[in-house]
Design an enzyme around this catalytic site. Structure first.
Site, PDB file in Angstrom:
ATOM      1  N   HIS A  37      16.694   2.620   4.689  1.00 56.64           N
ATOM      2  CA  HIS A  37      16.631   4.040   5.057  1.00 56.64           C
ATOM      3  C   HIS A  37      17.839   4.414   5.929  1.00 56.64           C
ATOM      4  O   HIS A  37      18.449   5.450   5.749  1.00 56.64           O
ATOM      5  CB  HIS A  37      15.385   4.323   5.903  1.00 56.64           C
ATOM      6  CG  HIS A  37      14.085   4.205   5.177  1.00 56.64           C
ATOM      7  ND1 HIS A  37      13.118   3.298   5.519  1.00 56.64           N
ATOM      8  CD2 HIS A  37      13.574   4.913   4.130  1.00 56.64           C
ATOM      9  CE1 HIS A  37      12.070   3.443   4.733  1.00 56.64           C
ATOM     10  NE2 HIS A  37      12.311   4.405   3.883  1.00 56.64           N
ATOM     11  N   GLN A  61       0.754  11.131  -3.643  1.00 57.52           N
ATOM     12  CA  GLN A  61       1.514  10.237  -4.524  1.00 57.52           C
ATOM     13  C   GLN A  61       0.926   8.824  -4.554  1.00 57.52           C
ATOM     14  O   GLN A  61       1.455   7.943  -5.216  1.00 57.52           O
ATOM     15  CB  GLN A  61       2.990  10.216  -4.148  1.00 57.52           C
ATOM     16  CG  GLN A  61       3.347   9.460  -2.872  1.00 57.52           C
ATOM     17  CD  GLN A  61       4.821   9.555  -2.560  1.00 57.52           C
ATOM     18  OE1 GLN A  61       5.336  10.602  -2.169  1.00 57.52           O
ATOM     19  NE2 GLN A  61       5.545   8.439  -2.717  1.00 57.52           N
ATOM     20  N   ASP A 150      14.074   2.499  -5.870  1.00 54.31           N
ATOM     21  CA  ASP A 150      13.120   3.335  -6.615  1.00 54.31           C
ATOM     22  C   ASP A 150      13.898   4.057  -7.715  1.00 54.31           C
ATOM     23  O   ASP A 150      14.037   5.286  -7.700  1.00 54.31           O
ATOM     24  CB  ASP A 150      12.444   4.316  -5.665  1.00 54.31           C
ATOM     25  CG  ASP A 150      11.607   3.590  -4.631  1.00 54.31           C
ATOM     26  OD1 ASP A 150      10.617   2.961  -5.005  1.00 54.31           O
ATOM     27  OD2 ASP A 150      11.984   3.616  -3.440  1.00 54.31           O
ATOM     28  N   ARG A 187       7.026  -1.807   2.660  1.00 56.90           N
ATOM     29  CA  ARG A 187       5.855  -2.648   2.347  1.00 56.90           C
ATOM     30  C   ARG A 187       6.094  -4.114   2.702  1.00 56.90           C
ATOM     31  O   ARG A 187       5.141  -4.870   2.831  1.00 56.90           O
ATOM     32  CB  ARG A 187       5.502  -2.534   0.858  1.00 56.90           C
ATOM     33  CG  ARG A 187       4.904  -1.180   0.492  1.00 56.90           C
ATOM     34  CD  ARG A 187       4.414  -1.166  -0.949  1.00 56.90           C
ATOM     35  NE  ARG A 187       3.596  -0.001  -1.217  1.00 56.90           N
ATOM     36  CZ  ARG A 187       4.060   1.180  -1.611  1.00 56.90           C
ATOM     37  NH1 ARG A 187       5.358   1.356  -1.768  1.00 56.90           N
ATOM     38  NH2 ARG A 187       3.233   2.188  -1.842  1.00 56.90           N
TER      39      ARG A 187
HETATM   40  O1  PAF Z   1      10.579   7.130  -1.619  1.00 61.20           O
HETATM   41  C1  PAF Z   1       9.792   7.613  -0.773  1.00 61.20           C
HETATM   42  O2  PAF Z   1       9.731   7.189   0.378  1.00 61.20           O
HETATM   43  C2  PAF Z   1       8.874   8.743  -1.184  1.00 61.20           C
HETATM   44  O3  PAF Z   1       8.471   8.606  -2.493  1.00 61.20           O
HETATM   45  C3  PAF Z   1       9.497  10.139  -0.940  1.00 61.20           C
HETATM   46  C4  PAF Z   1      10.733  10.358  -1.777  1.00 61.20           C
HETATM   47  C5  PAF Z   1       9.835  10.289   0.530  1.00 61.20           C
HETATM   48  C6  PAF Z   1       8.482  11.219  -1.302  1.00 61.20           C
HETATM   49  O4  PAF Z   1       7.307  11.098  -0.574  1.00 61.20           O
END
Ligand code: PAF
Length: 280
Positions: A37, A61, A150, A187
């Site tokens: 991040h 989600q 992702d 995770r």
């Molecule tokens: O990748 C993520 O952390 C999530 O899927 C996101 C893009 C912040 C949407 O909730």
């Protein structure tokens, strides 16, 4: 860094900056921040005048309620890490703020949304699309940064931006790995010690497989990865796919596609991990 929990608060802080034509770089996250991040944030900060980060564990989600419940939440540590990358604004809304009433939008991403994560996590990408659209409406960023771990999510978001004709530029960023090769993920902190010690095998196997491109067909490569992963009893595989890098459809012959990627999703104990490796 200024923190906002409300949409109106963040909007009124950003509007004057937008009026001054300052550019906004946005990194949406679900918190439990790691170096992956922070890398997105450093890049966003270096390419824009203002860095906005959101932390919101988006319930819609998660197709698995236990995964939502166990998702790591570390607000104090996150706030500290955000200071280290000189984040200007943190948006950390509540569920009620984001969803005062249910959002029934239903997006159709065609074949892109039907494979891999789309097949194994029903509703997941619709939930991602809804929250990302809302976050873009709230922050109106010039650029938004997403990690290639992702990979399918990134492709879905690129398609969402095209479908809705949004004016944000999506910036893909390379996977950040631990020194032993494990792809960074929030995770990972849920892995037990023994699980953590076998997790790097995922990347080792994918890397080795990709290097065999000249001797294996796409299906043989898929099988190779599946068989090697299966030797590790702690892994429980959801899928292994060798897919093209655009619509993420299975590759039959190497010469039919411009780029190909190997994808894997598996459970290691209770923790679901995904990773991928570009083949060419
Ligand atoms: O990748 C993520 O952390 C999530 O899927 C996101 C893009 C912040 C949407 O909730």
């Amino acid at each position: 860094m200024k923190t906002f929990q409300t949409i109106s608060g963040l909007r009124s802080a950003l509007q004057p900056l937008r009026n001054e034509e300052l550019s906004i770089g946005f990194v949406p996250t679900m918190g439990a921040l790691h170096q992956g991040h922070l890398e997105l944030m450093r890049r966003a900060k270096s390419e824009n005048d203002i860095l906005v980060v959101s932390i919101f564990v988006n319930p819609i989600q998660f197709n698995n309620p236990e995964d939502l419940e166990k998702y790591p939440r570390l607000p104090e540590l996150d706030a500290h890490l955000l200071e280290t990358v000189d984040c200007d604004f943190l948006f950390a809304p509540t569920v009620e703020e984001m969803y005062p009433e249910p959002d029934h939008s239903n997006y159709d991403f065609g074949v892109l949304g039907q494979v891999m994560e789309g097949a194994f996590r029903p509703g997941h990408f619709n939930g991602v699309a809804i929250v990302v659209r809302k976050l873009f409406e709230i922050t109106e960023p010039n650029r938004a940064y997403f990690g290639e771990k992702d990979f399918q999510q990134l492709a879905i978001i690129q398609q969402l931006v095209k479908m809705l004709q949004l004016s944000v530029e999506i910036v893909p960023c390379p996977i950040v790995r631990e020194s032993d090769g494990l792809a960074m993920s929030s995770r990972n902190m849920r892995l037990a010690k023994e699980e953590r010690s076998v997790a790097p095998k995922i990347h080792q196997i994918l890397k080795k497989a990709a290097s065999l491109k000249n001797v294996l067909s796409p299906e043989e490569m898929r099988r190779y990865v599946w068989d090697k992963l299966s030797l590790e009893p702690a892994f429980s595989i959801d899928y292994v796919e060798v897919a093209d890098d655009r619509m993420l459809q299975p590759v039959k012959h190497w010469n039919e596609v411009g780029g190909a990627v190997i994808f894997v999703a598996l459970f290691l104990g209770q923790v679901r991990l995904i990773d991928n490796q570009r083949i060419f």
